[in-house]
Design an enzyme around this catalytic site. Structure first.
Site, PDB file in Angstrom:
ATOM      1  N   ASN A 108      16.805   7.879   2.782  1.00  0.00           N
ATOM      2  CA  ASN A 108      17.250   7.882   3.918  1.00  0.00           C
ATOM      3  C   ASN A 108      17.651   9.457   4.197  1.00  0.00           C
ATOM      4  O   ASN A 108      18.467  10.302   3.443  1.00  0.00           O
ATOM      5  CB  ASN A 108      18.818   7.153   3.671  1.00  0.00           C
ATOM      6  CG  ASN A 108      19.432   6.967   5.080  1.00  0.00           C
ATOM      7  OD1 ASN A 108      19.427   7.768   5.983  1.00  0.00           O
ATOM      8  ND2 ASN A 108      20.621   6.247   4.984  1.00  0.00           N
ATOM      9  N   LYS A 125      19.740  11.635   1.356  1.00  0.00           N
ATOM     10  CA  LYS A 125      21.207  10.918   0.993  1.00  0.00           C
ATOM     11  C   LYS A 125      21.289  10.628  -0.214  1.00  0.00           C
ATOM     12  O   LYS A 125      20.405   9.761  -0.901  1.00  0.00           O
ATOM     13  CB  LYS A 125      21.551   9.712   1.884  1.00  0.00           C
ATOM     14  CG  LYS A 125      22.593   8.803   1.785  1.00  0.00           C
ATOM     15  CD  LYS A 125      22.735   7.807   2.893  1.00  0.00           C
ATOM     16  CE  LYS A 125      23.949   6.979   2.897  1.00  0.00           C
ATOM     17  NZ  LYS A 125      23.995   5.959   3.764  1.00  0.00           N
ATOM     18  N   GLU A 143      21.103  -0.917   1.977  1.00  0.00           N
ATOM     19  CA  GLU A 143      20.314   0.265   1.904  1.00  0.00           C
ATOM     20  C   GLU A 143      19.789   0.343   0.504  1.00  0.00           C
ATOM     21  O   GLU A 143      18.879   1.022   0.137  1.00  0.00           O
ATOM     22  CB  GLU A 143      21.382   1.442   1.742  1.00  0.00           C
ATOM     23  CG  GLU A 143      21.617   1.894   3.487  1.00  0.00           C
ATOM     24  CD  GLU A 143      22.450   3.119   3.354  1.00  0.00           C
ATOM     25  OE1 GLU A 143      21.972   4.073   3.303  1.00  0.00           O
ATOM     26  OE2 GLU A 143      23.796   2.964   3.655  1.00  0.00           O
ATOM     27  N   ASN A 194      26.391   5.745  10.298  1.00  0.00           N
ATOM     28  CA  ASN A 194      26.302   4.331  10.908  1.00  0.00           C
ATOM     29  C   ASN A 194      27.337   3.502  10.248  1.00  0.00           C
ATOM     30  O   ASN A 194      27.167   3.256   9.048  1.00  0.00           O
ATOM     31  CB  ASN A 194      25.170   3.717  10.943  1.00  0.00           C
ATOM     32  CG  ASN A 194      23.956   4.171  11.640  1.00  0.00           C
ATOM     33  OD1 ASN A 194      23.405   3.302  12.485  1.00  0.00           O
ATOM     34  ND2 ASN A 194      23.408   5.032  11.191  1.00  0.00           N
TER      35      ASN A 194
HETATM   36  N1  CDV Z   1      25.543   3.839   6.362  1.00  0.00           N
HETATM   37  C1  CDV Z   1      26.487   4.059   5.461  1.00  0.00           C
HETATM   38  O1  CDV Z   1      26.268   4.926   4.673  1.00  0.00           O
HETATM   39  N2  CDV Z   1      27.633   3.006   5.646  1.00  0.00           N
HETATM   40  C2  CDV Z   1      28.569   3.092   4.620  1.00  0.00           C
HETATM   41  C3  CDV Z   1      29.462   2.074   4.427  1.00  0.00           C
HETATM   42  C4  CDV Z   1      30.406   1.264   5.574  1.00  0.00           C
HETATM   43  C5  CDV Z   1      28.672   1.070   3.619  1.00  0.00           C
HETATM   44  C6  CDV Z   1      29.736   4.082   5.376  1.00  0.00           C
HETATM   45  O2  CDV Z   1      30.465   4.732   4.355  1.00  0.00           O
HETATM   46  O3  CDV Z   1      29.955   4.259   6.535  1.00  0.00           O
END
Ligand code: CDV
Length: 302
Positions: A108, A125, A143, A194
């Site tokens: 990611n 990420k 994920e 997101n």
């Molecule tokens: N895409 C993310 O990393 N979402 C995370 C949670 C909700 C799983 C977040 O920290 O927003």
């Protein structure tokens, strides 16, 4: 001489599964044009900005999974965004699902692209949330099925003489993200996210979703004396409501600008980089006051 950088946050509304990549890139180019017209020198787009947030599903069909990944950046369908950056003379940071050419790694990822349309740097990420299989009682967030944890650390890149770091969604909740980026010299942290409005595992926290969005970013900005600019993918995407709240945060911890919609929206702020030194002097002169020699775990603590 005063130093500043005008930052745009390009929030997007939902990007539905049925959307063609070309249609999505059109939206991103339109946002970049609006950012440049408003005088921005750099723009940040959301996490996974080219597709729907596909980790909300368990997908078994490999061809379907592949369609969400970018084997090359820019690729034939994304080149137009890079060309727009060069035409408009504005850099951008873009989140997408990366498939590495060499060993098929899947990350990611967020790329920082210069105002010449060329890659400046890449972040993958690190704090990858969720699970690899659906877990009963929790919102499906897979994920860990689709992405490996990032392996590039927290790099900082020089863009127009400014030191820029990146972070992706869940990373923004972790103090280590800002601390590592700022120990590496970041003056601006660009973030894409997101974030679902509701989590099945924590209905008691539902009213705090926006507070818990801004709280760590404001604290991260303040405690590390850094500008933070964060872009949401917002609105109801393939049946799941995502929070908005995209914002630009000063090193004082104040929100300098905030989106007011759940759709495609550009917010812009001229970031005064000299504010960093002022804030640093007051509380957070790392070189003078940090005590890394005392930051250690103590075994057998009573
Ligand atoms: N895409 C993310 O990393 N979402 C995370 C949670 C909700 C799983 C977040 O920290 O927003």
């Amino acid at each position: 001489m005063a130093r500043d950088l005008t930052i745009a946050v390009c929030q997007t509304g939902p990007i539905q599964k049925r959307a063609q990549r070309a249609e999505t890139v059109d939206r991103l180019v339109a946002l970049l044009e609006r950012a440049a017209a408003a005088g921005a020198e750099i723009a940040v787009f959301p996490e996974l900005a080219l597709t729907t947030f596909f980790p909300r599903w368990r997908i078994d069909d490999q061809a379907e999974i592949e369609a969400f990944f970018e084997p090359a950046m820019p690729g034939p369908q994304t080149q137009r965004l890079y060309d727009a950056a060069a035409r408009l003379k504005i850099g951008f940071a873009l989140g997408y699902a990366e498939l590495t050419r060499v060993d098929g790694g899947r990350f990611n990822t967020m790329d920082l692209v210069g105002h010449d349309g060329k890659l400046v740097g890449r972040y993958r990420k690190i704090h990858v949330p969720g699970s690899s299989e659906p877990e009963p009682g929790t919102t499906v967030h897979l994920e860990r099925r689709y992405f490996e944890p990032g392996n590039l650390g927290f790099p900082v890149f020089v863009y127009r003489g400014v030191r820029v770091g990146m972070a992706i969604c869940n990373d923004r909740r972790w103090p280590e993200t800002y601390r590592m980026l700022c120990l590496n010299g970041a003056e601006i942290v660009l973030i894409g996210y997101n974030t679902p409005l509701l989590l099945d595992e924590a209905p008691a926290l539902a009213h705090l979703r926006m507070f818990h969005n801004h709280l760590p970013m404001q604290a991260g900005a303040y405690q590390n004396t850094v500008w933070v600019a964060a872009a949401a993918k917002a609105g109801v995407e393939d049946g799941q409501a995502l929070i908005g709240g995209s914002c630009i945060i000063a090193p004082t911890g104040e929100i300098a600008a905030q989106a007011i919609s759940l759709g495609d929206e550009v917010i812009v702020h001229r970031a005064d980089l000299d504010l960093i030194a002022i804030c640093r002097k007051v509380n957070f002169d790392f070189a003078r006051y940090r005590r890394p020699d005392q930051y250690r775990l103590i075994a057998d603590q009573v």
